[in-house]
Design a protein around this motif. Structure first.
Motif, PDB file in Angstrom:
ATOM      1  N   ASP A 229       0.843  -1.188   0.000  1.00  0.00           N
ATOM      2  CA  ASP A 229       0.000   0.000   0.000  1.00  0.00           C
ATOM      3  C   ASP A 229       0.880   1.241   0.000  1.00  0.00           C
ATOM      4  O   ASP A 229       2.108   1.153  -0.007  1.00  0.00           O
ATOM      5  CB  ASP A 229      -0.959  -0.014   1.199  1.00  0.00           C
ATOM      6  N   VAL A 230       0.256   2.403  -0.005  1.00  0.00           N
ATOM      7  CA  VAL A 230       1.011   3.659  -0.091  1.00  0.00           C
ATOM      8  C   VAL A 230       1.956   3.802   1.096  1.00  0.00           C
ATOM      9  O   VAL A 230       3.089   4.285   0.941  1.00  0.00           O
ATOM     10  CB  VAL A 230       0.047   4.863  -0.175  1.00  0.00           C
ATOM     11  N   GLU A 231       1.538   3.374   2.248  1.00  0.00           N
ATOM     12  CA  GLU A 231       2.398   3.467   3.428  1.00  0.00           C
ATOM     13  C   GLU A 231       3.668   2.626   3.241  1.00  0.00           C
ATOM     14  O   GLU A 231       4.777   3.069   3.562  1.00  0.00           O
ATOM     15  CB  GLU A 231       1.643   3.004   4.670  1.00  0.00           C
ATOM     16  N   GLN A 232       3.502   1.427   2.698  1.00  0.00           N
ATOM     17  CA  GLN A 232       4.664   0.565   2.472  1.00  0.00           C
ATOM     18  C   GLN A 232       5.543   1.111   1.349  1.00  0.00           C
ATOM     19  O   GLN A 232       6.769   1.071   1.437  1.00  0.00           O
ATOM     20  CB  GLN A 232       4.195  -0.856   2.151  1.00  0.00           C
ATOM     21  N   LEU A 233       4.929   1.630   0.281  1.00  0.00           N
ATOM     22  CA  LEU A 233       5.714   2.242  -0.786  1.00  0.00           C
ATOM     23  C   LEU A 233       6.519   3.417  -0.256  1.00  0.00           C
ATOM     24  O   LEU A 233       7.687   3.606  -0.632  1.00  0.00           O
ATOM     25  CB  LEU A 233       4.790   2.699  -1.924  1.00  0.00           C
ATOM     26  N   SER A 234       5.917   4.213   0.605  1.00  0.00           N
ATOM     27  CA  SER A 234       6.613   5.357   1.183  1.00  0.00           C
ATOM     28  C   SER A 234       7.800   4.912   2.027  1.00  0.00           C
ATOM     29  O   SER A 234       8.872   5.524   1.977  1.00  0.00           O
ATOM     30  CB  SER A 234       5.652   6.199   2.036  1.00  0.00           C
ATOM     31  N   ALA A 235       7.604   3.838   2.783  1.00  0.00           N
ATOM     32  CA  ALA A 235       8.708   3.317   3.598  1.00  0.00           C
ATOM     33  C   ALA A 235       9.842   2.821   2.712  1.00  0.00           C
ATOM     34  O   ALA A 235      11.026   3.042   3.005  1.00  0.00           O
ATOM     35  CB  ALA A 235       8.198   2.193   4.501  1.00  0.00           C
ATOM     36  N   GLN A 236       9.489   2.149   1.613  1.00  0.00           N
ATOM     37  CA  GLN A 236      10.509   1.660   0.682  1.00  0.00           C
ATOM     38  C   GLN A 236      11.255   2.813   0.024  1.00  0.00           C
ATOM     39  O   GLN A 236      12.487   2.793  -0.088  1.00  0.00           O
ATOM     40  CB  GLN A 236       9.857   0.761  -0.372  1.00  0.00           C
ATOM     41  N   LEU A 237      10.505   3.829  -0.422  1.00  0.00           N
ATOM     42  CA  LEU A 237      11.141   4.980  -1.069  1.00  0.00           C
ATOM     43  C   LEU A 237      12.037   5.727  -0.096  1.00  0.00           C
ATOM     44  O   LEU A 237      13.134   6.156  -0.453  1.00  0.00           O
ATOM     45  CB  LEU A 237      10.075   5.916  -1.637  1.00  0.00           C
ATOM     46  N   ASN A 238      11.602   5.859   1.142  1.00  0.00           N
ATOM     47  CA  ASN A 238      12.416   6.561   2.129  1.00  0.00           C
ATOM     48  C   ASN A 238      13.705   5.805   2.416  1.00  0.00           C
ATOM     49  O   ASN A 238      14.787   6.410   2.494  1.00  0.00           O
ATOM     50  CB  ASN A 238      11.624   6.750   3.428  1.00  0.00           C
ATOM     51  N   ALA A 239      13.606   4.480   2.539  1.00  0.00           N
ATOM     52  CA  ALA A 239      14.810   3.678   2.796  1.00  0.00           C
ATOM     53  C   ALA A 239      15.774   3.780   1.614  1.00  0.00           C
ATOM     54  O   ALA A 239      16.993   3.937   1.799  1.00  0.00           O
ATOM     55  CB  ALA A 239      14.421   2.220   3.039  1.00  0.00           C
ATOM     56  N   ALA A 240      15.254   3.705   0.406  1.00  0.00           N
ATOM     57  CA  ALA A 240      16.097   3.826  -0.783  1.00  0.00           C
ATOM     58  C   ALA A 240      16.716   5.215  -0.873  1.00  0.00           C
ATOM     59  O   ALA A 240      17.893   5.359  -1.227  1.00  0.00           O
ATOM     60  CB  ALA A 240      15.283   3.526  -2.037  1.00  0.00           C
ATOM     61  N   SER A 241      15.938   6.243  -0.551  1.00  0.00           N
ATOM     62  CA  SER A 241      16.436   7.622  -0.632  1.00  0.00           C
ATOM     63  C   SER A 241      17.614   7.836   0.303  1.00  0.00           C
ATOM     64  O   SER A 241      18.642   8.406  -0.093  1.00  0.00           O
ATOM     65  CB  SER A 241      15.313   8.606  -0.292  1.00  0.00           C
ATOM     66  N   GLU A 242      17.470   7.421   1.534  1.00  0.00           N
ATOM     67  CA  GLU A 242      18.558   7.580   2.501  1.00  0.00           C
ATOM     68  C   GLU A 242      19.829   6.911   1.992  1.00  0.00           C
ATOM     69  O   GLU A 242      20.932   7.469   2.078  1.00  0.00           O
ATOM     70  CB  GLU A 242      18.156   6.958   3.849  1.00  0.00           C
ATOM     71  N   HIS A 243      19.671   5.722   1.459  1.00  0.00           N
ATOM     72  CA  HIS A 243      20.825   4.951   1.003  1.00  0.00           C
ATOM     73  C   HIS A 243      21.472   5.583  -0.219  1.00  0.00           C
ATOM     74  O   HIS A 243      22.701   5.768  -0.262  1.00  0.00           O
ATOM     75  CB  HIS A 243      20.369   3.524   0.687  1.00  0.00           C
ATOM     76  N   LEU A 244      20.676   5.941  -1.213  1.00  0.00           N
ATOM     77  CA  LEU A 244      21.221   6.468  -2.465  1.00  0.00           C
ATOM     78  C   LEU A 244      21.886   7.824  -2.269  1.00  0.00           C
ATOM     79  O   LEU A 244      22.964   8.090  -2.825  1.00  0.00           O
ATOM     80  CB  LEU A 244      20.112   6.556  -3.513  1.00  0.00           C
ATOM     81  N   LEU A 245      21.275   8.694  -1.492  1.00  0.00           N
ATOM     82  CA  LEU A 245      21.867  10.007  -1.260  1.00  0.00           C
ATOM     83  C   LEU A 245      23.195   9.888  -0.529  1.00  0.00           C
ATOM     84  O   LEU A 245      24.124  10.670  -0.770  1.00  0.00           O
ATOM     85  CB  LEU A 245      20.901  10.889  -0.473  1.00  0.00           C
ATOM     86  N   SER A 246      23.329   8.906   0.347  1.00  0.00           N
ATOM     87  CA  SER A 246      24.595   8.707   1.052  1.00  0.00           C
ATOM     88  C   SER A 246      25.699   8.236   0.114  1.00  0.00           C
ATOM     89  O   SER A 246      26.882   8.326   0.444  1.00  0.00           O
ATOM     90  CB  SER A 246      24.419   7.695   2.190  1.00  0.00           C
ATOM     91  N   LEU A 247      25.307   7.755  -1.057  1.00  0.00           N
ATOM     92  CA  LEU A 247      26.267   7.272  -2.051  1.00  0.00           C
ATOM     93  C   LEU A 247      26.530   8.300  -3.149  1.00  0.00           C
ATOM     94  O   LEU A 247      27.226   8.015  -4.120  1.00  0.00           O
ATOM     95  CB  LEU A 247      25.746   5.977  -2.682  1.00  0.00           C
ATOM     96  N   GLY A 248      25.951   9.489  -3.013  1.00  0.00           N
ATOM     97  CA  GLY A 248      26.181  10.541  -4.002  1.00  0.00           C
ATOM     98  C   GLY A 248      25.359  10.391  -5.267  1.00  0.00           C
ATOM     99  O   GLY A 248      25.652  11.040  -6.272  1.00  0.00           O
TER     100      GLY A 248
END
Length: 562
Positions: A229-248
């Motif tokens: 659901d949207v809540e789970q998609l948001s959690a996935q996007l947030n986890a990916a965002s934190e990781h990707l931004l830390s990698l430049g």
């Protein structure tokens, strides 16, 4: 940069200041060791950069500009353009970060142990169906090639650990799943179930399903997993965002999204919640593809979201012997691999996408899949001559040598992932033999013929760290810098060309090279600071590069010190 360039940049900045109709507020970062490419792909250096809000207005200025609101001392750190991953799976990465991680497991038993550990520690993170007694356990990352037996796993080992809950564990490349009997039962798969077109239900000598489903056979089970659901998609996007931004990583080409994700990304963009740029490819298998194509291109004003391409699927992967080959596998003489999209369906698929004025990005790993894609592009271009620019083949992993020039002739962009070569080197020759390796992972050959190569990682198949990809492209070595001279060393590329694949040419592959991919006046202020000079240090050091800061649209979005 020479004096004439400095004068030109200074004049440009002065004009912008004098003609601005609003209060002109600059951020000026001085004392940097900056590297970027120009539009021709030539490496240039700079010592300072000025930007107003989202856009660069000056570089390597001879004197400090007026109107500065924020002044930052770069402390001599190395600055690069923001890195662009031209092929990843954003929510898949987020799901992988939140669920069972089997990457690097050395045996089947170790993989099962990780499942049990996850159940013990993270039971609330599993995907639940509407029935509380049917909770799916999802994971990814196993690779039987790394195991002593090199054999596919079996449902029996999962059954011994988890009997009452369906378990679905994707292979590292996403082209096979390993499931337990509970999952097979829910899908109605037994000895009498035939393999679907473009897929295989692996069965033992007695005709019983082993629990491994390859390519299109995966969907027999995965279609039953409750949609996030949207809540789970948001959690996935947030986890990916934190990781990707830390990698430049400041931009990702998301390789295959559903209608649900199509809507979700637009909602996130409209509410300003996207934290890095997304160039999303609509999945060709989505039942609502026609509706999405009819709505046309999606491009937000801040360039945080662009949807103007379709991801289609040609074949499977090499590791699971699903890549479609012209001749049989060297280690499986009766197997040519799988066509996930039947050959007879290609004309209508290509026409549908090109007629809608969308870019077509076609997944092709084996030489047969690549050849069929090239042939179909050539035929379809004659029907739609107004839409022949910047179409892509995703992976272009094993290409018949005689077919490589067709990429240049047709203007097809090879979208390739350097770490696939260093991950596959332990099995690629077994699968296809030495002769076919001449057209495999052939980055330099493509570059030398004038093709623009977009680089990515294919995360979460591989790790998302672009510096791993840069290292692989330059050295063709494992993380341990083996073999000594690199695997098929004649296909190594320079660090400049490797960076180009992760910046300028990745932007070009998304029709964004006028806005992204380099640090130049008028482009968006997407850049990173790193802890070492990758142009001066030994190539073996590239892989361990650490990102200190990430900036998007002139705003700092990650700092290692935070």
């Amino acid at each position: 940069m020479n004096s004439m360039h400095k004068i030109r940049f200074s004049i440009t900045l002065l004009v912008l200041v004098l003609t601005s109709t609003s209060a002109f507020s600059l951020t000026f970062i001085e004392n940097v060791k900056g590297y970027t490419l120009n539009q021709q792909g030539k490496l240039i250096t700079f010592s300072n950069i000025a930007f107003e809000d989202e856009f660069i207005v000056g570089m390597d200025l001879a004197q400090e500009p007026g109107g500065i609101v924020t002044k930052i001392n770069g402390e001599g750190r190395v600055m690069l353009p923001g890195l662009i991953d031209a092929h990843g799976h954003i929510l898949g990465l987020g799901q992988n970060l939140l669920e069972i991680d089997l990457r690097g497991s050395q045996t089947e038993d170790e993989a099962v142990k990780r499942v049990l550990e996850f159940v013990s520690a993270n039971s609330l993170l599993t995907i639940r169906s509407k029935k509380e007694d049917t909770r799916w356990l999802i994971g990814r990352g196993w690779n039987q090639v790394l195991w002593p037996t090199k054999a596919f796993p079996n449902k029996a080992s999962l059954d011994s650990a988890i009997k009452d809950r369906p378990v679905v564990l994707s292979r590292v490349d996403g082209h096979a799943v390993w499931v337990n009997s509970a999952a097979l039962k829910l899908a109605g798969i037994d000895a009498n179930t035939p393999s679907p077109a473009g897929g295989e239900i692996v069965k033992d000598k007695n005709g019983q399903p082993t629990g491994v489903l390859i390519d299109n056979a995966e969907y027999l089970v995965t279609k039953l997993i409750p949609k996030a659901d949207v809540e789970q998609l948001s959690a996935q996007l947030n986890a990916a965002s934190e990781h990707l931004l830390s990698l430049g990583i400041t931009s990702v080409h998301d390789a295959g999204i559903s209608k649900q994700v199509y809507d979700f990304y637009q909602q996130q963009a409209q509410t300003g919640q996207l934290r890095f740029r997304i160039y999303a490819m609509i999945s060709a298998t989505d039942p609502q593809i026609s509706d999405m194509l009819t709505k046309g291109h999606i491009n937000t004003a801040d360039d945080m979201l662009s949807i103007r391409s379709v991801k289609a699927y040609g074949d499977g992967a090499l590791g699971s012997r699903g890549a479609a080959l012209i001749e049989p596998y060297s280690d499986d003489k009766h197997n040519h691999g799988l066509l996930v999209t039947p050959q007879e369906s290609l004309p209508s698929l290509f026409s549908q996408v090109l007629a809608a004025n969308f870019q077509l990005n076609f997944h092709a790993i084996g030489d047969r899949a690549n050849r069929l894609a090239l042939q179909q592009f050539a035929k379809t271009f004659k029907i739609y001559p107004e839409n022949t620019e910047r179409h892509r083949i995703e992976h272009a992993q094993v290409v018949a040598v005689e077919d490589i020039p067709l990429f240049k002739e047709l203007g097809i962009i090879p979208s390739m992932q350097p770490t696939h070569a260093t991950s596959d080197m332990n099995m690629a020759e077994d699968r296809i033999g030495k002769v076919r390796l001449k057209g495999a992972y052939a980055w330099k050959t493509f570059l030398e013929q004038g093709s623009r190569v977009a680089f990515g990682s294919d995360f979460p198949v591989e790790l998302a760290n672009a510096f791993h990809g840069l290292h692989a492209a330059v050295t063709r070595q494992t993380p341990e810098n083996e073999p000594k001279m690199g695997w098929i060393p004649e296909e190594k590329v320079s660090i400049e060309d490797a960076l180009r694949g992760f910046t300028l040419d990745a932007a070009y592959a998304a029709f964004q090279d006028d806005k992204l991919g380099t640090l130049e006046i008028g482009k968006r202020a997407d850049f990173i600071f790193i802890d070492r000079d990758i142009f001066k240090r030994p190539a073996s050091d590239i892989r361990d590069t650490q990102v200190l800061e990430t900036w998007i649209n002139g705003q700092q979005v990650f700092s290692k010190s935070l």
